[in-house]
Write an enzyme that holds these catalytic residues in place. Structure first.
Site, PDB file in Angstrom:
ATOM      1  N   LEU A 243       0.816  -1.215   0.000  1.00 33.93           N
ATOM      2  CA  LEU A 243       0.000   0.000   0.000  1.00 33.93           C
ATOM      3  C   LEU A 243       0.846   1.259   0.000  1.00 33.93           C
ATOM      4  O   LEU A 243       0.573   2.205  -0.737  1.00 33.93           O
ATOM      5  CB  LEU A 243      -0.920   0.005   1.223  1.00 33.93           C
TER       6      LEU A 243
ATOM      7  N   ASP B 292      10.802   3.662   4.765  1.00 31.10           N
ATOM      8  CA  ASP B 292      10.577   2.243   5.023  1.00 31.10           C
ATOM      9  C   ASP B 292      11.784   1.706   5.782  1.00 31.10           C
ATOM     10  O   ASP B 292      12.929   1.914   5.372  1.00 31.10           O
ATOM     11  CB  ASP B 292      10.385   1.464   3.729  1.00 31.10           C
TER      12      ASP B 292
ATOM     13  N   TYR C  50      -3.516  -5.787  16.937  1.00 29.50           N
ATOM     14  CA  TYR C  50      -3.723  -5.048  15.695  1.00 29.50           C
ATOM     15  C   TYR C  50      -5.041  -4.281  15.717  1.00 29.50           C
ATOM     16  O   TYR C  50      -5.095  -3.099  15.364  1.00 29.50           O
ATOM     17  CB  TYR C  50      -3.690  -6.037  14.533  1.00 29.50           C
TER      18      TYR C  50
ATOM     19  N   LYS D 158      -5.435  -0.226  15.593  1.00 30.94           N
ATOM     20  CA  LYS D 158      -6.179   0.436  14.523  1.00 30.94           C
ATOM     21  C   LYS D 158      -7.342   1.262  15.072  1.00 30.94           C
ATOM     22  O   LYS D 158      -7.693   2.303  14.510  1.00 30.94           O
ATOM     23  CB  LYS D 158      -6.678  -0.599  13.521  1.00 30.94           C
TER      24      LYS D 158
ATOM     25  N   THR E  63      -1.618  -7.446   0.132  1.00 31.05           N
ATOM     26  CA  THR E  63      -0.245  -7.041   0.396  1.00 31.05           C
ATOM     27  C   THR E  63       0.453  -8.138   1.190  1.00 31.05           C
ATOM     28  O   THR E  63      -0.141  -9.169   1.524  1.00 31.05           O
ATOM     29  CB  THR E  63      -0.190  -5.733   1.204  1.00 31.05           C
TER      30      THR E  63
END
Length: 312
Positions: A19, A38, A174, A178, A208
């Site tokens: 992404l 990154d 996670y 989020k 991904t």
């Protein structure tokens, strides 16, 4: 013809693959100068040695098409390195206009089996990583606004997930991260609006490295663009970063496969008032028991499906 992001500069974190890469390329295509961040670790769980390769490759790809880009390989979950990332963009391009937070890792496990480190590492990269970059970008925009005596240009696009909206049994870390990102986004939107800055969050659905297990049973089409390609998500990020999106602030949008949906804030589903000064146990049982009587045991309070589609 001028491009919508011409003259603007951007940071995209986690932009070496997936992404983030698609988003960095889209911002560059629309005219922005891009810092490609990154950390470069090969494992989707944050394992392996850091590498300059992924960020450098995307930056080179942008430059090869005539755009402006440079790579940054620092860890955005580290407060000092996140500050250095923002300073790099300012030093290189004179200012920072757009921040896209995308960096993240996975450490999946059921809540009863999760180790403390598995919880901490995911919260650190996703939630703290988002905060770190926003903190330094926000300070930059606030100082610019003070110097200008009025609003300046600023855009924040954060990455949440449908795991927050509909739950994810094996991803308590996670899902929590989020959900925290949504709260961080709305708080940031309120705090920075007077400086001319908007902050929004997206819930992308894309094939991904991080979602390879989720979409393992969904094959790629023989012809045409994969409905789960990151390229379906990138245009929305480019639009939210543009001047045309000035009125979009503090919003959460689901995006995938040529579809964009605006998510409303939670609404009250039912309301009960006590008949005396405070509720008694029996009275609560009398009003709440019937309300949930037809719900299957174990069903969660929120939408178990988002937009009619199973959570991914």
């Amino acid at each position: 013809m001028s491009l919508p992001l011409e003259g603007l500069s951007a940071i995209v974190t986690g932009a070496g693959r997936g992404l983030g890469r698609a988003e960095a390329l889209e911002l560059a295509r629309l005219g922005a100068a891009v810092v490609v961040n990154d950390y470069g670790q090969p494992g989707r769980d944050g394992s392996g040695a850091a590498s300059t390769g992924p960020a450098e490759e995307v930056a080179a790809e942008i430059r090869a098409t005539g755009g402006k880009a440079l790579a940054h390989t620092g860890d955005v979950a580290d407060f000092q390195q996140a500050g250095a990332l923002v300073e790099l963009a300012i030093a290189e391009f004179g200012k920072l206009d757009i921040l896209v937070n995308n960096a993240g890792i996975l450490r999946d496990r059921m809540v009863f089996s999760m180790a403390e480190e598995e919880w901490d590492s995911v919260i650190r990269v996703h939630l703290k990583g988002h905060f770190n970059t926003i903190r330094f970008a926000a300070a930059h925009w606030r100082e610019r606004s003070k110097a200008a005596g009025g609003p300046v240009y600023g855009r924040v696009v954060n990455t949440s997930s449908e795991a927050f909206l509909a739950g994810s049994a094996g991803q308590p870390n996670y899902a929590a991260a989020k959900g925290g990102i949504v709260g961080l986004t709305t708080s940031t939107a309120l705090a920075l609006a007077k400086y001319g800055v908007t902050a929004n969050a997206i819930c992308p659905r894309a094939r991904t490295r991080m979602t390879e297990d989720v979409f393992a049973g969904l094959g790629r089409p023989d012809n045409g663009l994969d409905p789960l390609a990151p390229e379906h998500v990138a245009p929305l990020v480019g639009y939210l970063a543009a001047p045309a999106a000035a009125r979009i602030n503090g919003q959460l949008l689901v995006v995938h496969g040529g579809m964009v949906a605006i998510v409303e804030r939670p609404r009250v589903a039912a309301k009960f008032d006590s008949k005396q000064e405070t509720f008694t146990y029996d009275e609560l049982d009398a009003v709440l028991g019937p309300h949930y009587a037809d719900r299957p045991q174990g069903e969660t309070f929120g939408a178990v499906e988002v937009l009619g589609l199973k959570r991914t």
